[in-house]
Design a protein around this motif. Structure first.
Motif, short mmCIF file in Angstrom:
data_model
loop_
_atom_site.label_atom_id
_atom_site.label_comp_id
_atom_site.label_asym_id
_atom_site.label_seq_id
_atom_site.Cartn_x
_atom_site.Cartn_y
_atom_site.Cartn_z
N ASN A 33 0.85 -1.19 0.00
CA ASN A 33 0.00 0.00 0.00
C ASN A 33 0.89 1.23 0.00
N ASP A 34 0.23 2.37 0.15
CA ASP A 34 0.95 3.64 0.13
C ASP A 34 1.57 3.97 1.47
N GLN A 35 1.25 3.22 2.52
CA GLN A 35 1.79 3.50 3.84
C GLN A 35 3.19 2.89 4.05
N GLY A 36 3.76 2.23 3.04
CA GLY A 36 5.09 1.65 3.16
C GLY A 36 5.09 0.19 3.57
N ASP A 37 3.93 -0.45 3.68
CA ASP A 37 3.89 -1.87 4.02
C ASP A 37 4.25 -2.71 2.79
N HIS A 38 4.84 -3.86 3.07
CA HIS A 38 5.21 -4.79 2.02
C HIS A 38 4.40 -6.08 2.15
N TRP A 39 4.30 -6.78 1.01
CA TRP A 39 3.60 -8.07 1.03
C TRP A 39 4.38 -9.06 1.88
N ASN B 100 -2.70 -16.44 0.22
CA ASN B 100 -3.59 -17.57 0.39
C ASN B 100 -4.07 -17.99 -0.99
N LEU B 101 -4.80 -19.08 -1.05
CA LEU B 101 -5.34 -19.58 -2.33
C LEU B 101 -6.67 -18.93 -2.63
N ASP B 102 -6.95 -18.80 -3.94
CA ASP B 102 -8.21 -18.24 -4.44
C ASP B 102 -8.39 -16.79 -3.99
N ILE B 103 -7.29 -16.04 -4.05
CA ILE B 103 -7.35 -14.61 -3.74
C ILE B 103 -6.62 -13.87 -4.84
N ASN B 104 -6.85 -12.54 -4.87
CA ASN B 104 -6.19 -11.67 -5.82
C ASN B 104 -5.13 -10.86 -5.09
N VAL B 105 -3.97 -10.73 -5.69
CA VAL B 105 -2.89 -9.90 -5.17
C VAL B 105 -2.48 -8.95 -6.28
N THR B 106 -2.13 -7.73 -5.88
CA THR B 106 -1.80 -6.68 -6.84
C THR B 106 -0.34 -6.31 -6.64
N PHE B 107 0.44 -6.48 -7.72
CA PHE B 107 1.83 -6.12 -7.71
C PHE B 107 2.05 -5.05 -8.77
N TYR B 108 2.37 -3.83 -8.33
CA TYR B 108 2.62 -2.72 -9.24
C TYR B 108 1.47 -2.52 -10.22
#
Length: 641
Positions: A151-157, A163-171
């Protein structure tokens, strides 16, 4: 708040000159132990791994009170850095992302599979797209290994967010996770994270359409004959027919044998010649090269350009097949009649199974043999050997006769010697002794007469080395003397001279007994030599040069010679007692302290005392007190003293 370590947020200190890292591993007493780094890269203090002033003050002022004794401090836990604990431990997730297609009217989106790797060592993530053949798109590493912002707060994945059956957003690109490997599932379960059930990955519609287009279409062959099936089933299967071509009606014609080979793989025919030794023909094995054989070569249209084109199925409709060949049939091959008189076993089984042919009786085609003129050899002229004269009759330029080199090498320097006397009516020739030497290397015989003093006869070589023929032999069928003909009492005739075999060497007996099969009929020779040895043992040894001579003794010579022998042995016993004792013990192999008379004679010869037989017998009689043929060491020493 510190900025995340991302491109654009990092700053370089221009004054820094040292960039080395501190060791986090060390060795103590040969064991690898983790070491906690005290400073960072280039010697920069690590505030994260150091205690604050408040914590140090609290530890200094804390005084725990216990009822019994002083409190025991807990052993500090070993510090293991993350890059050691999680080295080569990677979480693997399967997923995909959709890519919108704007330029093609046949498709709207594509499904692109990816593999997401999460490195536990430094919490970095990389995204790899597997290679697809002929995809037309750059594939491989989509996102290189790095910590990905969440996110914009500086947290990293973090792995806790996956987990399975989820969406992740990279860049800004959304990936849907569908599955993971077994080790990833076990790691997540060990950390208390329950994974959702895996989901299937949708297929790419464009890839499916390409597979349907590239799939081979099945067609039905209109013809019932399949050449490929014939090639697979009939490869290396050949029908072989034996035939003759009788051309004796023409000038200089003859009846010649041939072989017709029918190749079932492509229905071609080949005719091969059968050559015999010295048939007078050039060695051309193929009479007709392999080709399809028409039944009537000349039944074609007159307008067909046969000079520049070959015949095909369009011009010729009838070709020879397996059913046209059979035993007793006459096949016309380019106006040449070939009569088939036999075939091989495979051809018989094939015709029986395919065409139900049962009669395979060969046809007799051989006529009376032509009379070959026989060369009459001239009689032996007496010059040279029989083989040399025969070579001058076999070729214009005489060649030396061939020799058996194997026999010459195996029997080199092997000679059988026989003793013989001349059987003659002349009184001066009676009693003449001869040595007949038989060379095993070339079966030649040499006759030698030993010298006899005051005989009046010149001794030496009586007959040169040659092969001796038996009486009554003819030049066409010569018979030569061999060891089987030289038994005791046999008569050997050489150029009118008669020799009677009286004795033979011991080597002759041993050689013939060891190889009875080399000379058929040599049993008579072996038995006669054995009988000779049994009836007259004194003649077993042939007198040789340097042998002891029989001397006529006068009364008192024996006792005088024995006394000289005793004095010589006493002298040797006094000067070299060890050698004499060693010689006695050498022949006393059973260590019984006794030796026989023959061994005593060997001891005397070893001490350089060549004694005659009568002197040796007298010496043994004095040493053998018990008269049992055995001499004790004490008796021998007593004899010397």
């Amino acid at each position: 708040m510190a900025l995340p370590f991302l491109p654009g947020n990092s700053f370089v200190d221009p004054t820094q000159r040292r960039f080395h890292r501190s060791q986090s591993l060390g060795y103590k007493n040969g064991y690898a132990l983790p070491a906690r780094p005290e400073v960072g890269i280039g010697g920069v203090p690590l505030e994260v791994n150091q205690l604050s002033l408040e914590e140090l003050e609290e530890l200094n002022n804390k005084r725990p009170t216990l009822t019994y004794g002083q409190a025991k401090q807990a052993p500090p836990e070993d510090f293991i850095p993350a890059h050691v604990a999680f080295d080569k431990k990677v979480l693997k997730f399967d997923g995909y992302f959709k890519q919108t297609v704007h330029e093609s009217p046949n498709e709207y989106f594509r499904i692109r599979p990816v593999i997401i790797y999460y490195y536990l060592e430094d919490d970095s993530i990389s995204v790899i797209e597997p290679h697809v053949e002929n995809s037309g798109m750059p594939q491989g590493k989509l996102i290189k290994r790095q910590p990905l912002p969440k996110n914009d707060q500086g947290d990293h994945w973090h792995w806790k967010d996956l987990n399975l059956d989820i969406n992740v957003t990279f860049y800004g690109k959304t990936f849907h996770i569908t599955n993971c490997d077994r080790w990833t599932a076990e790691f997540m379960a060990s950390e208390g994270i329950e994974l959702q059930p895996p989901v299937g990955q949708p297929t790419d519609p464009y890839t499916d359409s390409r597979k349907e287009t590239a799939a081979l279409e099945a067609f039905t062959t209109p013809s019932t004959f399949d050449k490929l099936k014939q090639f697979l089933n009939m490869d290396r299967k050949v029908l072989r027919f034996y035939c003759v071509w009788d051309d004796r009606d023409s000038m200089f014609g003859e009846k010649r044998p041939y072989i017709i080979q029918y190749y079932l793989v492509d229905d071609t025919v080949e005719v091969r010649e059968v050559h015999e030794p010295n048939d007078g023909r050039d060695p051309f094995p193929v009479f007709l090269r392999r080709q399809k054989l028409p039944k009537n070569r000349y039944n074609v249209e007159s307008s067909f350009p046969a000079v520049v084109m070959e015949l095909s199925d369009h011009e010729i409709k009838n070709w020879y097949g397996p059913a046209d060949f059979g035993i007793g049939k006459s096949v016309l091959i380019y106006n040449r009649p070939f009569l088939i008189f036999d075939c091989d076993e495979f051809t018989k089984s094939y015709l029986n199974a395919k065409y139900d042919v049962r009669n395979f009786t060969p046809v007799e085609v051989s006529g009376p043999a032509s009379r070959v003129p026989k060369m009459d050899l001239p009689p032996y002229n007496g010059f040279g050997s029989l083989e040399d004269s025969l070579q001058s009759c076999l070729s214009l330029v005489p060649q030396p006769p061939k020799k058996d080199f194997i026999k010459m090498l195996e029997n080199d320097h092997k000679i059988l010697r026989f003793e013989a006397v001349m059987d003659s009516v002349k009184p001066e020739d009676k009693g003449r002794r001869f040595i007949i030497s038989y060379r095993l290397a070339d079966d030649m015989i040499t006759i030698y007469e030993p010298p006899v003093r005051n005989s009046g006869i010149v001794s030496g070589k009586f007959k040169e080395r040659t092969r001796m023929t038996k009486p009554g032999s003819t030049p066409e069928n010569p018979q030569f003397y061999g060891p089987q003909d030289m038994y005791i009492g046999a008569i050997v005739i050489s150029f009118g001279h008669r020799f009677i075999i009286t004795d033979a060497d011991d080597y002759v007996l041993r050689y013939l007994e060891a190889r009875p099969g080399d000379f058929p009929g040599c049993e008579r020779t072996i038995e006669s030599i054995r009988q000779k040895r049994m009836t007259n043992p004194s003649q077993r040894k042939v007198p040789v040069k340097g042998a002891p001579l029989k001397i006529k003794r006068t009364p008192g010579d024996t006792q005088r010679l024995i006394q000289e022998v005793r004095m010589q042995l006493q002298r040797d016993n006094y000067l070299n007692f060890g050698t004499l004792t060693e010689a006695f013990l050498q022949y006393d192999r059973d260590r019984s302290g006794r030796i026989d008379a023959r061994e005593l004679k060997n001891i005397c010869h070893k001490q350089n005392l060549p004694l005659d037989d009568d002197i040796m017998e007298a010496l043994i009689a004095q040493c053998d007190v018990n008269s049992d043929g055995m001499i004790d060491f004490s008796e021998f020493v007593k004899f010397l003293s």
